[in-house]
Design a protein around this motif. Structure first.
Motif, mmCIF file in Angstrom:
data_model
loop_
_atom_site.group_PDB
_atom_site.id
_atom_site.type_symbol
_atom_site.label_atom_id
_atom_site.label_comp_id
_atom_site.label_asym_id
_atom_site.label_seq_id
_atom_site.Cartn_x
_atom_site.Cartn_y
_atom_site.Cartn_z
ATOM 1 N N PHE A 162 33.124 -27.171 32.879
ATOM 2 C CA PHE A 162 32.788 -27.465 34.270
ATOM 3 C C PHE A 162 33.634 -26.631 35.219
ATOM 4 O O PHE A 162 33.124 -26.077 36.206
ATOM 5 C CB PHE A 162 32.987 -28.956 34.535
ATOM 6 C CG PHE A 162 32.571 -29.399 35.906
ATOM 7 C CD1 PHE A 162 31.240 -29.397 36.271
ATOM 8 C CD2 PHE A 162 33.511 -29.808 36.829
ATOM 9 C CE1 PHE A 162 30.844 -29.807 37.538
ATOM 10 C CE2 PHE A 162 33.139 -30.224 38.095
ATOM 11 C CZ PHE A 162 31.793 -30.221 38.447
ATOM 12 N N ARG A 163 34.929 -26.525 34.906
ATOM 13 C CA ARG A 163 35.812 -25.701 35.736
ATOM 14 C C ARG A 163 35.381 -24.239 35.704
ATOM 15 O O ARG A 163 35.355 -23.563 36.740
ATOM 16 C CB ARG A 163 37.250 -25.824 35.242
ATOM 17 C CG ARG A 163 38.282 -25.185 36.159
ATOM 18 C CD ARG A 163 39.551 -24.860 35.435
ATOM 19 N NE ARG A 163 39.355 -23.769 34.481
ATOM 20 C CZ ARG A 163 40.343 -23.203 33.783
ATOM 21 N NH1 ARG A 163 41.576 -23.637 33.915
ATOM 22 N NH2 ARG A 163 40.088 -22.224 32.933
ATOM 23 N N ASN A 164 35.046 -23.730 34.513
ATOM 24 C CA ASN A 164 34.600 -22.343 34.394
ATOM 25 C C ASN A 164 33.325 -22.096 35.199
ATOM 26 O O ASN A 164 33.172 -21.049 35.839
ATOM 27 C CB ASN A 164 34.358 -21.985 32.928
ATOM 28 C CG ASN A 164 35.643 -21.863 32.134
ATOM 29 O OD1 ASN A 164 36.734 -21.729 32.702
ATOM 30 N ND2 ASN A 164 35.550 -21.916 30.830
ATOM 31 N N SER A 165 32.408 -23.064 35.159
ATOM 32 C CA SER A 165 31.175 -22.922 35.931
ATOM 33 C C SER A 165 31.462 -22.847 37.428
ATOM 34 O O SER A 165 30.856 -22.045 38.151
ATOM 35 C CB SER A 165 30.229 -24.093 35.646
ATOM 36 O OG SER A 165 29.620 -23.966 34.380
ATOM 37 N N LEU A 166 32.387 -23.681 37.891
ATOM 38 C CA LEU A 166 32.746 -23.659 39.311
ATOM 39 C C LEU A 166 33.390 -22.331 39.690
ATOM 40 O O LEU A 166 33.089 -21.766 40.749
ATOM 41 C CB LEU A 166 33.693 -24.811 39.636
ATOM 42 C CG LEU A 166 33.106 -26.218 39.594
ATOM 43 C CD1 LEU A 166 34.173 -27.255 39.946
ATOM 44 C CD2 LEU A 166 31.920 -26.341 40.548
ATOM 45 N N ILE A 167 34.275 -21.822 38.828
ATOM 46 C CA ILE A 167 34.942 -20.546 39.110
ATOM 47 C C ILE A 167 33.919 -19.420 39.208
ATOM 48 O O ILE A 167 33.919 -18.634 40.161
ATOM 49 C CB ILE A 167 35.986 -20.229 38.017
ATOM 50 C CG1 ILE A 167 37.159 -21.209 38.093
ATOM 51 C CG2 ILE A 167 36.491 -18.791 38.157
ATOM 52 C CD1 ILE A 167 38.153 -21.062 36.959
ATOM 53 N N VAL A 168 33.033 -19.350 38.214
ATOM 54 C CA VAL A 168 32.022 -18.296 38.200
ATOM 55 C C VAL A 168 31.097 -18.417 39.407
ATOM 56 O O VAL A 168 30.802 -17.430 40.096
ATOM 57 C CB VAL A 168 31.205 -18.350 36.890
ATOM 58 C CG1 VAL A 168 30.007 -17.402 36.962
ATOM 59 C CG2 VAL A 168 32.085 -17.990 35.704
ATOM 60 N N THR A 169 30.646 -19.638 39.682
ATOM 61 C CA THR A 169 29.694 -19.855 40.778
ATOM 62 C C THR A 169 30.285 -19.497 42.131
ATOM 63 O O THR A 169 29.645 -18.817 42.948
ATOM 64 C CB THR A 169 29.224 -21.319 40.781
ATOM 65 O OG1 THR A 169 28.614 -21.626 39.528
ATOM 66 C CG2 THR A 169 28.226 -21.565 41.893
ATOM 67 N N VAL A 170 31.500 -19.929 42.390
ATOM 68 C CA VAL A 170 32.139 -19.648 43.676
ATOM 69 C C VAL A 170 32.415 -18.154 43.828
ATOM 70 O O VAL A 170 32.173 -17.570 44.902
ATOM 71 C CB VAL A 170 33.441 -20.462 43.815
ATOM 72 C CG1 VAL A 170 34.225 -20.009 45.048
ATOM 73 C CG2 VAL A 170 33.134 -21.948 43.912
ATOM 74 N N CYS A 171 32.919 -17.521 42.769
ATOM 75 C CA CYS A 171 33.201 -16.082 42.840
ATOM 76 C C CYS A 171 31.922 -15.277 43.049
ATOM 77 O O CYS A 171 31.897 -14.329 43.846
ATOM 78 C CB CYS A 171 33.905 -15.622 41.559
ATOM 79 S SG CYS A 171 35.601 -16.199 41.394
ATOM 80 N N VAL A 172 30.864 -15.646 42.343
ATOM 81 C CA VAL A 172 29.591 -14.947 42.495
ATOM 82 C C VAL A 172 29.043 -15.146 43.901
ATOM 83 O O VAL A 172 28.561 -14.200 44.540
ATOM 84 C CB VAL A 172 28.571 -15.429 41.445
ATOM 85 C CG1 VAL A 172 27.164 -14.934 41.767
ATOM 86 C CG2 VAL A 172 28.984 -14.956 40.057
ATOM 87 N N LEU A 217 21.549 -19.752 41.166
ATOM 88 C CA LEU A 217 21.102 -18.911 40.057
ATOM 89 C C LEU A 217 22.214 -18.705 39.044
ATOM 90 O O LEU A 217 21.988 -18.702 37.829
ATOM 91 C CB LEU A 217 20.629 -17.552 40.591
ATOM 92 C CG LEU A 217 19.357 -17.565 41.440
ATOM 93 C CD1 LEU A 217 19.152 -16.206 42.093
ATOM 94 C CD2 LEU A 217 18.148 -17.916 40.571
ATOM 95 N N SER A 218 23.438 -18.538 39.539
ATOM 96 C CA SER A 218 24.579 -18.331 38.651
ATOM 97 C C SER A 218 24.910 -19.596 37.872
ATOM 98 O O SER A 218 25.242 -19.533 36.685
ATOM 99 C CB SER A 218 25.794 -17.892 39.476
ATOM 100 O OG SER A 218 26.958 -17.838 38.680
ATOM 101 N N LEU A 219 24.808 -20.741 38.537
ATOM 102 C CA LEU A 219 25.213 -22.004 37.931
ATOM 103 C C LEU A 219 24.424 -22.346 36.681
ATOM 104 O O LEU A 219 24.990 -22.798 35.672
ATOM 105 C CB LEU A 219 25.075 -23.134 38.949
ATOM 106 C CG LEU A 219 25.447 -24.539 38.483
ATOM 107 C CD1 LEU A 219 26.922 -24.607 38.139
ATOM 108 C CD2 LEU A 219 25.103 -25.563 39.556
ATOM 109 N N ASP A 220 23.086 -22.145 36.713
ATOM 110 C CA ASP A 220 22.277 -22.588 35.583
ATOM 111 C C ASP A 220 21.881 -21.458 34.637
ATOM 112 O O ASP A 220 21.033 -21.654 33.768
ATOM 113 C CB ASP A 220 21.020 -23.322 36.082
ATOM 114 C CG ASP A 220 20.075 -22.406 36.839
ATOM 115 O OD1 ASP A 220 20.398 -21.219 36.998
ATOM 116 O OD2 ASP A 220 19.014 -22.890 37.267
ATOM 117 N N ASP A 221 22.487 -20.277 34.799
ATOM 118 C CA ASP A 221 22.142 -19.176 33.892
ATOM 119 C C ASP A 221 22.723 -19.427 32.505
ATOM 120 O O ASP A 221 23.884 -19.817 32.353
ATOM 121 C CB ASP A 221 22.685 -17.858 34.432
ATOM 122 C CG ASP A 221 22.447 -16.712 33.458
ATOM 123 O OD1 ASP A 221 21.300 -16.240 33.367
ATOM 124 O OD2 ASP A 221 23.402 -16.327 32.760
#
Length: 259
Positions: free
Chosen positions: A63-73, A199-203
């Protein structure tokens, strides 16, 4: 059109909508089943599977990784996308259309092909270690075009005379952008960012090929499926669905998209 035909078409439309939404409804309903079996009828209701999903090893990290990726993207695609859209709006129509077509190629490419191509590029050409940075770079490839398209659509009707007036009055390029341009295009900028984040979150496919040994929520759910199926998987899937749909709807609402 007669009343009979109208009722028939309305019934057909309702049936199509019901068919499309029924898997999502079933997904959410089974989150509250007390039985580990995903079968109907449901024997009882419980919140046990929510606690089970959140307590699984690796869930909070994913969950943390998803948030990091999503926010950065979202942040990166917004900055670069805004700059690109503004540049495209000042070019000759023939040149801007050609560049726009080139930018949107990643959208048209199948995600499986895109994931394999990026994996080969990182491993063979750049010799990069796979992880969250490579996932963020990969997501920018297919989210960036959406941001550019959304903001470019707003820039098509933008009155550049307002910016020129600000410059004539002594404002520098940055001052004119923040005081004139940004307030006008802000809804499109925010909306484009939210769509990119959704789009990034559910990829899954691109992330699966470029993340290495880490996990985001979609790849974590894939790992759960390989070990067996129970309602805790529905909980993770519902969380992804709510976050993705919520950001998308909010983004479309802000941009007043009607396409």
């Amino acid at each position: 059109m007669t009343s009979m035909h109208r009722y028939a078409w309305n019934g057909f439309g309702a049936a199509v909508i019901g068919f499309m939404l029924s898997p999502l409804v079933v997904l959410v309903v089974f989150c509250f089943s007390s039985s580990p079996l995903l079968t109907l009828p449901i024997e009882g209701w419980s919140l046990h599977w929510f606690a089970d999903a959140f307590a699984r090893p690796g869930f909070l990290l994913a969950f943390r990784n998803s948030l990091i990726v999503t926010v950065c993207v979202g942040a990166t695609s917004t900055i670069i996308g805004t700059m690109a859209a503004m540049a495209l709006s000042t070019m000759r129509p023939g040149l801007s259309v050609g560049l726009m077509l080139a930018v949107t190629v990643p959208i048209m490419a199948p995600p499986l092909l895109l994931g394999v191509a990026l994996l080969t590029f990182y491993s063979t050409w750049l010799n990069l270690t796979l992880g969250l940075p490579t996932v963020i770079l990969s997501h920018l490839v297919f989210t960036q075009p959406f941001v550019i398209l959304v903001i470019n659509a707003r820039m098509a009707s933008f009155d550049h005379a307002a910016v020129e007036s600000a410059r004539d009055l002594g404002a520098g390029p940055l001052r004119a952008f923040f005081d004139v341009t940004l307030p006008i295009i802000a809804p499109s900028v925010v909306g484009g960012a939210l769509i990119a984040m959704a789009l990034s979150l559910d990829d899954f496919l691109v992330t699966f090929f470029t993340i290495g040994g880490s996990n985001t929520l979609p790849t974590f759910m894939w790992g759960m499926l390989r070990k067996g199926v129970d309602p805790s998987i529905n909980v993770v899937a519902t969380l992804i669905m709510l976050l993705s749909i919520g950001t998308t709807v909010f983004g479309l609402r802000i941009t007043q998209y009607r396409g």
